[in-house]
Motif scaffolding. Sequence first.
Motif, mmCIF file in Angstrom:
data_model
loop_
_atom_site.group_PDB
_atom_site.id
_atom_site.type_symbol
_atom_site.label_atom_id
_atom_site.label_comp_id
_atom_site.label_asym_id
_atom_site.label_seq_id
_atom_site.Cartn_x
_atom_site.Cartn_y
_atom_site.Cartn_z
ATOM 1 N N HIS A 1 -1.093 -13.096 34.111
ATOM 2 C CA HIS A 1 -2.662 -13.311 34.199
ATOM 3 C C HIS A 1 -3.371 -13.114 35.383
ATOM 4 O O HIS A 1 -4.612 -12.689 35.231
ATOM 5 C CB HIS A 1 -2.770 -14.671 33.721
ATOM 6 C CG HIS A 1 -3.691 -15.194 33.172
ATOM 7 N ND1 HIS A 1 -4.487 -15.719 32.051
ATOM 8 C CD2 HIS A 1 -5.387 -16.057 34.254
ATOM 9 C CE1 HIS A 1 -5.574 -16.261 31.787
ATOM 10 N NE2 HIS A 1 -6.386 -16.240 33.568
ATOM 11 N N HIS B 1 -6.442 -10.080 34.821
ATOM 12 C CA HIS B 1 -8.339 -10.662 35.241
ATOM 13 C C HIS B 1 -8.710 -9.079 35.773
ATOM 14 O O HIS B 1 -9.878 -9.217 35.840
ATOM 15 C CB HIS B 1 -8.146 -11.795 35.861
ATOM 16 C CG HIS B 1 -8.776 -12.755 34.932
ATOM 17 N ND1 HIS B 1 -9.100 -12.948 33.947
ATOM 18 C CD2 HIS B 1 -7.767 -13.516 35.702
ATOM 19 C CE1 HIS B 1 -8.834 -14.315 33.566
ATOM 20 N NE2 HIS B 1 -8.053 -14.999 34.514
ATOM 21 N N GLU C 1 -11.210 -15.445 29.416
ATOM 22 C CA GLU C 1 -9.846 -16.155 29.968
ATOM 23 C C GLU C 1 -8.858 -16.274 28.463
ATOM 24 O O GLU C 1 -7.846 -15.791 28.706
ATOM 25 C CB GLU C 1 -9.991 -17.420 29.581
ATOM 26 C CG GLU C 1 -11.032 -17.213 31.300
ATOM 27 C CD GLU C 1 -9.669 -16.904 31.965
ATOM 28 O OE1 GLU C 1 -8.579 -16.856 32.313
ATOM 29 O OE2 GLU C 1 -10.884 -17.263 33.438
HETATM 30 ZN ZN ZN Z 1 -7.715 -16.694 33.577
#
Ligand code: ZN
Length: 876
Positions: free
Chosen positions: A300, A304, A323
């Motif tokens: 994750h 990003h 997100e």
């Molecule tokens: Zn995040």
Amino acid sequence: APAIRLEDYSPAPYTIEAVALDMQLAPKATQVHARLTIRRLTDTLPGTPLVLDGGGLELTSLSVNGVAIPVESYTVTPDKLELLSPPSEPFELEIGTRIDPDANTQLEGLYRSSGTYCTQCEAEGFRRITYFLDRPDVLAVYTTRIEARKSEAPILLGNGNPVESGPVPDKPERHFAIWHDPHPKPSYLFAMVAGDLAHVADSFTTRSGRNVDLKIYVEHGREDKCDWAMDSLKRSMRWDEEVFGCEYDLDVFNIVAVSDFNMGAMENKGLNIFNDKYVLADQDTATDQDYANIEAVIAHEYFHNWTGNRITCRDWFQLCLKEGLTVFRDQEFSSDMRSRAVKRISDVRLLKSHQFPEDAGPLAHPVRPRKYTEINNFYTATVYEKGAEVVRMLKTLVGADGFKAGTDLYFQRHDGEATTIEAFLACFAEVSGQDLSHFALWYEQAGTPLVEVESSYDATAQSLTLQISQEIAPLPGQADSKPAVIPIRFGLIGSDGADMSFDKVEGAEVRQDCLILSQRRQTVRFSGVSERPALSLLRGFSAPVKLHAPEKDQDLAFRAAHDSDPFNRWQASQTLATQSLLRLVRAAEAGEELVADSVVLDVFGSILSDGSLDPAFRALSLQLPGEADLAREIGKNVDPTAVLKARDALRAALGSTHMDLLRAALSQRESGPFDPGAEAAGKRALANQALAYFAASDASDAALIVNDLFDRADNMTDRLAALTLLVHGDLPGAQAALEAFRNRHETSSLALDKWFMVQATAPLSSTLETVRDLAGHRLFDENNPNRVRSLVHAFATGNPSQFGRPDGAGFSFVADHVLALDARNPQVAARLLTCFRSWRAYEAQRSSHAEAALQRISEAENLSRDSRDIVDRCLQ
Ligand code: ZN
Ligand code: BAL
């Protein structure tokens, strides 16, 4: 505090193009010197004041273009610096500030964790380091010089690439390092770390041949717990190239694990900072779930780099832009690394247990909120997990190729920008030729749609008719709802268990196996359906909705055995168990005898004995819905004691009915060297699920067998599973096992978190007393967020019957902790406070106790903005 509203967005009148920071680190008085290159935007009138954000800062110097500015040309408070008439041409503003990292208990801005200096700037922590336009649409190139005592902080890390380092002239005890990040970024992605850290190193070559040095920094002695994280990182980097075409863009990628961290991890450019819970793992201290979480969180944060860093958010209302998309990406990564079906089931369980209650109560908000008073309170399951579901639906609607073309266009068009959901959706609309304006409602409207389906089959006409409606119950600030675009993947299952064909569909659009709903009420007619089918709706959980499609137990049992969609196979067995449990809850409330339904016992027996199924899938299918899941289904007048009784009764019946099958499953537990991979983990999950039912059975040797596993376990998954059964079942040997566990793991704080958590989540009437004692235990640390979460938060969210004690003592205990914590760490306090969000669903006595606890919090003086926001919304 006044609400900040999306509709009021306007760009800042000035921008900051470059930042040169010099940080002279000292524990109680760190001196920060910032040189900001500032430019007036063309639309800004010359002489317009420049207002910079601050957060508890002490200004020590201020100059413009190298000249100290007179006091009458600016105003300053700890939270704001205003230049009354800045130059109209580009200029350099130099700001000196002094900060106290040791006094920073809120863990935002610059603080120390076990002596290591580290930062957390998302969302608004950078303003606690220097005065700044601390908003995500101001993108600057950063150069950071860090200086510290060499003995205190031999390692000095910043964003971007290392430029230079060495001793400080005339200060033999100090040294410095300079880091430069060529990629313009918002201030929330700034990071700096300095400390006495060990590291492990590896490297990765990107597809275009860039060699990237990878390092994971940890406290000394923990280097041997980084292998899994490093392996996960390399797999993430390769996967992102292969699946999304995203390549890494710096010479180094550094990860630092710290033990005091409010969130899970943070994606700072080139310098990810992690809660050590999502880095450190070995056989003795990490469970299989920990391994899976580490893989997902490492991925994750890495993902990003493109979805968040290179393309960031225009404002915090767009948080889901980075997100939701990044959660979707990490879910897809884990699906490719593991079983896709098992991953999907786990994600949906999480969505339903965390996001659905949020979306049904006073804290409900759209995936893209329209207003906030404290942005830290919007790092929610709705923004993250529902946000990911919306991206998943988008992919379903535009198709895999359209989705790939859309993300390609998004990366190409918006690279280097701070942008919006509208810009994101426009890419997919453009490449697919679809009008996504109705779909965009998913970002605007709060609440979980309830989709109700009634079906009727006409044998003569060979047609199947579905009456479908969708509705969102009224929510605070949202009395009415509009119908959404809802993709319902489906199948019509024939009596042979295979999916049937049909001729045509009227009343709704169908694309392949997907029915696309768009109206409040729709009548959908399938013709050419040769027999009454078993209806399999919402395959793969194709939309984040509650589906009510009445189905007999026998039909559910049939689909639990035959549905070709593994998710719906699992869902069918869960629905069956839920229906049965709800009947038991009603019996418990009426004081009747609790007799489990035989069809549930049979279905679970079939799953248990079906060796053709993936063990991880079987383990998940054998898990009953949790107490909180049942409470959510019940919806109002909830009595958690009755829920617990019902669940215990079914567990005991399952255990006793299938004792022989369970014994057989237990004997298949594998030995041999530990393997953290998904397949071996699935086998452990199945064995431990079988053990759980066995422990709940009336077998006379149940406690003996659980104690034996506890003693023999060579890994944390099995040891913790056994300990949990001993403690939660209050079995003989529980206290001795707790002591043995504590002695074994005395020096591993992550393992000790589990020791606290097991005790906090025991559904026993003695638990509150135990938890009170543990809060005063020498190993409890109220300043460590992980430890607080493992005790107080675990009690509040993982122990429905004891948090929800009828005397209100559970609520009162948690309220005490919220108040004590609020003064030190508002973010963690406010997060804990959200455990009250479903208080109105309790029966009258409990809900009045919960309300009193909330009132007490609300009346406290000096409540933080974070907690004030949550308590006000809970009580509204
Ligand atoms: Zn995040
Ligand atoms: N951006 C905060 C932590 C995360 O979502 O990765």
